[in-house]
Design an enzyme around this catalytic site. Structure first.
Site, short mmCIF file in Angstrom:
data_model
loop_
_atom_site.label_atom_id
_atom_site.label_comp_id
_atom_site.label_asym_id
_atom_site.label_seq_id
_atom_site.Cartn_x
_atom_site.Cartn_y
_atom_site.Cartn_z
N ASP A 170 0.87 -1.18 0.00
CA ASP A 170 0.00 0.00 0.00
C ASP A 170 0.90 1.23 0.00
O ASP A 170 1.52 1.55 1.01
CB ASP A 170 -0.93 0.03 1.21
N ALA A 230 -13.01 -7.27 -3.16
CA ALA A 230 -13.01 -5.81 -3.11
C ALA A 230 -13.82 -5.23 -4.27
O ALA A 230 -14.98 -4.85 -4.11
CB ALA A 230 -11.57 -5.28 -3.14
N GLU A 260 -20.70 -6.89 -13.86
CA GLU A 260 -21.71 -7.54 -13.01
C GLU A 260 -23.09 -7.06 -13.43
O GLU A 260 -23.26 -5.90 -13.82
CB GLU A 260 -21.45 -7.20 -11.55
N HIS A 278 -21.06 -11.26 -5.45
CA HIS A 278 -20.88 -9.97 -4.78
C HIS A 278 -21.67 -9.93 -3.46
O HIS A 278 -22.54 -9.09 -3.24
CB HIS A 278 -21.31 -8.81 -5.68
N GLY A 280 -20.21 -9.48 -0.42
CA GLY A 280 -19.42 -8.89 0.65
C GLY A 280 -20.22 -8.10 1.66
O GLY A 280 -19.95 -8.13 2.86
N ALA A 281 -21.23 -7.37 1.19
CA ALA A 281 -22.05 -6.55 2.10
C ALA A 281 -23.38 -7.21 2.44
O ALA A 281 -24.21 -6.60 3.11
CB ALA A 281 -22.32 -5.18 1.47
#
Length: 528
Positions: A170, A230, A260, A278, A280-281
């Site tokens: 990073d 991510a 997507e 997808h 993740g949330a």
């Protein structure tokens, strides 16, 4: 009439309850374009998820719109520049799903390490094949984290419990900060050469798109397993499929894709790939957090307060709790300065005095700018467009600090340099009784910075107070409070009146003429 909040997609019940306390909540299907455009003219706020598109056309229909709130993180379906141009706040819930996203990455990593998805499918199909799905342990391995943002940090903290060696790439994180987390910073090529597992945690930007492609995958050690929960496109899917087929990469866990929704891909036919749509949330907790976060942001926005999660406010981010009460004070002082100056200053300095001067005060010039332009422009001035209004007019609003606040714990002093060379100074403080005006151009005052204030400068002499009272009484305007300050008997005096109703320019000019005022101004500090 209560402000209208338009909810276009599913929202947590707790969030709807919060909104219903103060607002009229209307529900529509945001994917029905005609219904959306038809409902927007009445809306003061609109809350969306990923399916509703708020573009320039939609924003043009939302003539009363003050805030667009995304109950989630991504904002690909909101035209942020168009919203900013119209002074509309755009907010999201940036921390609502970070735990869920980090946990999803851990789940994918473990599933890839132990062939969980393929073994499950085989057993459900009637095949008991233990030897075909021999996996690897995580303990003792090197885990590379690409991106040490909030989710990357949470992922690293959770992986540390498995007894792994953590390295990270990073370029925006300092080595000392990484060391505090037990992570060693390296460049991306080194991370790829050394890691047994790699997990990607970066935003999708022009710089990160395709970050891990054919060239990067050629560097990896045999047996690498890679996870991306991510954003799609950070890992080149074609190059990854080839590396998996060639055996250069042992496995992959993917929750996101470049395009997507996606239902067909060379990756989907590989047993060593775990894919999810997808998710993740997609947890109950993340959805509740997102809904509650944007509900709170909408309440702040419709009250005209600063919203920390506004993505199109230059001074975005959390505001120190001790600094927050100074925001309405700075805005009011900006309004007063413009009023008593008779126009906008060329340059403005917001000086903060007292112990609080050591805090992060970067939002205060923005609050002052919001007040500076509110009395003189036709459009609604918000935290979004105040900076642009200042830039368009060549007005620089600076911040200064000083330790001495006199008798006050903290003091805000706004200095304005006018085009004709004059200067105007107004000051105020926050006390237990609220925001108070303490000075105008060297005249000491002490009155609430509330309501409609009238400022009259004149030569001190008998009869002025009576003449002013008569003039306002004749006009049917009640004087709620009056303060008079003077430097010496018979010298220049400043009278500040708090009145119960608006004062027309004609009345103000008439009152000024009656007493021979050198300055007559009105500052309306009531909420818009």
């Amino acid at each position: 009439m209560s402000p209208v909040v338009l909810v276009t997609e599913e929202l947590a019940a707790a969030a709807l309850d919060v909104l219903a306390e103060d607002f009229e909540v209307r529900r529509i299907d945001g994917t029905d374009r005609a219904a959306l455009l038809g409902a927007l003219p009445d809306a003061h706020a609109v809350i969306i998820r990923s399916a509703t598109r708020v573009d320039a056309e939609a924003l043009a229909h939302g003539t009363r719109l003050r805030v667009v709130a995304r109950a989630g993180v991504g904002l690909d379906n909101v035209d942020i520049p168009a919203a900013t141009a119209r002074g509309v706040l755009v907010v999201n819930a940036p921390t609502s799903n970070i735990v869920s996203a980090a946990e999803q990455a851990v789940a994918l990593l473990l599933a890839v390490a132990r062939h969980t998805a393929a073994a499950s499918a085989a057993l459900k199909a009637g095949a008991w094949r233990r030897s075909a799905y021999t996996g690897v342990e995580v303990q003792g391995k090197t885990v590379g984290v690409v991106g040490l943002g909030r989710i990357g940090v949470l992922f690293a903290q959770r992986m540390a419990a498995f007894g792994v060696r953590l390295i990270a790439y990073d370029p925006y994180v300092q080595p000392a900060r990484a060391a505090q987390l037990g992570v060693h910073l390296v460049e991306l090529p080194e991370l790829l050469r050394e890691s047994d597992f790699v997990s990607v945690h970066l935003p999708r930007t022009p710089e990160t798109l395709g970050l891990i492609g054919e060239k990067e995958l050629a560097l990896v050690k045999p047996g690498l397993r890679i996870v991306n929960a991510a954003r799609g496109g950070l890992v080149d899917e074609r190059a990854l499929a080839e590396a998996l087929i060639d055996g250069r990469v042992a496995g992959a866990g993917l929750d996101v894709f470049e395009t997507e929704p996606l239902t067909e891909s060379p990756l989907f036919g590989l047993d060593n790939v775990v894919v999810t749509p997808h998710l993740g949330a997609s947890t109950v907790e993340a959805q509740d957090k997102a809904g509650l976060a944007v509900a709170r942001s909408v309440r702040l926005a419709l009250r005209g307060e600063f919203v920390p999660d506004a993505v199109n406010v230059r001074a975005g981010g959390a505001v120190d709790e001790d600094v927050r009460p100074l925001l309405p004070l700075a805005e009011k002082l900006g309004r007063i300065l413009t009023a008593v100056a008779g126009g906008v200053a060329d340059g403005v300095t917001v000086e903060v005095r007292g112990e609080i001067a050591g805090r992060d005060l970067s939002v205060l010039p923005l609050a002052a700018a919001k007040g500076l332009f509110a009395p003189i422009v036709d459009e609604r001035v918000t935290y979004v467009n105040a900076t642009q209004l200042a830039a368009d007019r060549g007005v620089e609003v600076r911040l200064a600090t000083a330790e001495d606040a006199g008798e006050h714990a903290s003091l805000v002093v706004v200095h304005g340099a006018l085009p004709d060379g004059r200067s105007v100074v107004v000051a105020g403080a926050v006390t237990v009784t609220g925001t108070r005006l303490t000075e105008v151009d060297g005249f000491d005052l002490d009155l609430p910075a509330e309501g409609v204030l009238v400022f009259l400068s004149y030569t001190d002499r008998p009869g002025v107070v009576g003449a002013i009272g008569t003039a306002f009484g004749t006009a049917g305007i009640n004087i709620a409070a009056m303060r008079v300050a003077r430097r010496a008997a018979g010298g220049e005096a400043l009278m500040v009146l708090t009145v119960d109703s608006p004062v027309t320019p004609e009345l103000l000019a008439g009152v000024g003429a009656v007493i021979g005022a050198s300055r007559a101004a009105v500052a309306d500090l009531r909420n818009d």
